[in-house]
Scaffold this motif. Sequence first.
Motif, mmCIF file in Angstrom:
data_model
loop_
_atom_site.group_PDB
_atom_site.id
_atom_site.type_symbol
_atom_site.label_atom_id
_atom_site.label_comp_id
_atom_site.label_asym_id
_atom_site.label_seq_id
_atom_site.Cartn_x
_atom_site.Cartn_y
_atom_site.Cartn_z
ATOM 1 N N TYR A 183 0.829 -1.204 0.000
ATOM 2 C CA TYR A 183 0.000 0.000 0.000
ATOM 3 C C TYR A 183 0.869 1.262 0.000
ATOM 4 N N ILE A 184 1.912 1.264 0.816
ATOM 5 C CA ILE A 184 2.794 2.432 0.884
ATOM 6 C C ILE A 184 3.578 2.594 -0.416
ATOM 7 N N LEU A 185 3.962 1.504 -1.029
ATOM 8 C CA LEU A 185 4.614 1.592 -2.341
ATOM 9 C C LEU A 185 3.704 2.278 -3.355
ATOM 10 N N ASN A 186 2.425 1.906 -3.334
ATOM 11 C CA ASN A 186 1.465 2.526 -4.262
ATOM 12 C C ASN A 186 1.293 4.010 -3.978
ATOM 13 N N LEU A 187 1.261 4.379 -2.683
ATOM 14 C CA LEU A 187 1.146 5.801 -2.324
ATOM 15 C C LEU A 187 2.366 6.581 -2.824
ATOM 16 N N VAL A 188 3.549 6.021 -2.625
ATOM 17 C CA VAL A 188 4.788 6.692 -3.037
ATOM 18 C C VAL A 188 4.820 6.866 -4.559
ATOM 19 N N LYS A 189 4.448 5.816 -5.291
ATOM 20 C CA LYS A 189 4.452 5.891 -6.756
ATOM 21 C C LYS A 189 3.463 6.938 -7.259
ATOM 22 N N ALA A 190 2.382 7.141 -6.495
ATOM 23 C CA ALA A 190 1.371 8.132 -6.891
ATOM 24 C C ALA A 190 1.695 9.534 -6.370
ATOM 25 N N GLY A 191 2.839 9.676 -5.692
ATOM 26 C CA GLY A 191 3.233 10.984 -5.160
ATOM 27 C C GLY A 191 2.488 11.391 -3.907
ATOM 28 N N ASN A 192 1.926 10.400 -3.181
ATOM 29 C CA ASN A 192 1.135 10.707 -1.983
ATOM 30 C C ASN A 192 1.825 10.272 -0.696
#
Length: 326
Positions: free
Chosen positions: A80-89
Amino acid sequence: MVEQTISVERLEEAVNLFGAMDENVKIIEKELSVTVVSREGKLKVSGEDGEKVIFAVKALEGLLKLIGRGESITEQNVRYILNLVKAGNEDKIGQFSADVLCVTAKGKPIKAKTLGQKRYVDAIHKNLVTLGIGPAGTGKTYLAVAAAVAAFRAGEVNRIILTRPAVEAGERLGFLPGDLQSKVDPYLRPLYDALFEMLGAETYQKYLERGNIEVAPLAYMRGRTLDDSFIILDEAQNTSREQMKMFLTRMGFGSKIVITGDVTQIDLPTEKVSGLREAMRVLKGVEDIAICTLTGADVVRHVIVQRIIKAYEQDEERRGKREDRK
């Protein structure tokens, strides 16, 4: 080769971060094609792609932030955190785990694990009626029960009422063995399980005998007015239009309602309209009513559940496009 380092204050933090057999860090390494090494209180992140190294550093820093708040890191957290980081969040990483919603009988703190779950929990707190719609594994029922227990412990309500329509996958109660209670118990089992975890079996039984907790099929709600209660309607996609209206109009003074369901798993006959679908349309924009939609990104079960949900969503899209071409 690009390298960056991160300081880790305590050995326990690094142990929690890496996980058993380094499983957590291996996910980051595989997803971003980087290498993570721990030496003398520092994490060294290296890779050929500078952007991916930065992503890895931000993900690791986000996970360390969660660890600093007492979180145990799981595969779900990492992805989940990887997805947030990739989305700039990455700036939102601390938001969803900040507040403890409830503490279980064994002392485990219950918190929102995704931004979608945080919005859902906030909506429950701020509104009289909340509709939580989303796929399996997004915590719709679990978080609603946790909010109900928290409200009950705080003296905000006198009763917790949990209900479900007794319709599942084409089965009918009359064909099940036993008396009425034994017929409906399997349908209500997820609600029992959540309450047992929050309260403990003995406390649950005590409140049940006193009438502070009621777990019953939806049909039992007809003709009642429910004051000072936290009322949860689970599996609401299997209500009819008439059942949903009946349920919503049971609400009395000092009460709060949470309705949960998954509109992709409707077990009603084809000709029947889902009461949940109807409510989403009719109640949109009504004051003190919130409609929260959770997605596959909010799934907190095994990662395979997210993949299954995504596969079905993609199949639905393909089928829809084929229908449009006919």
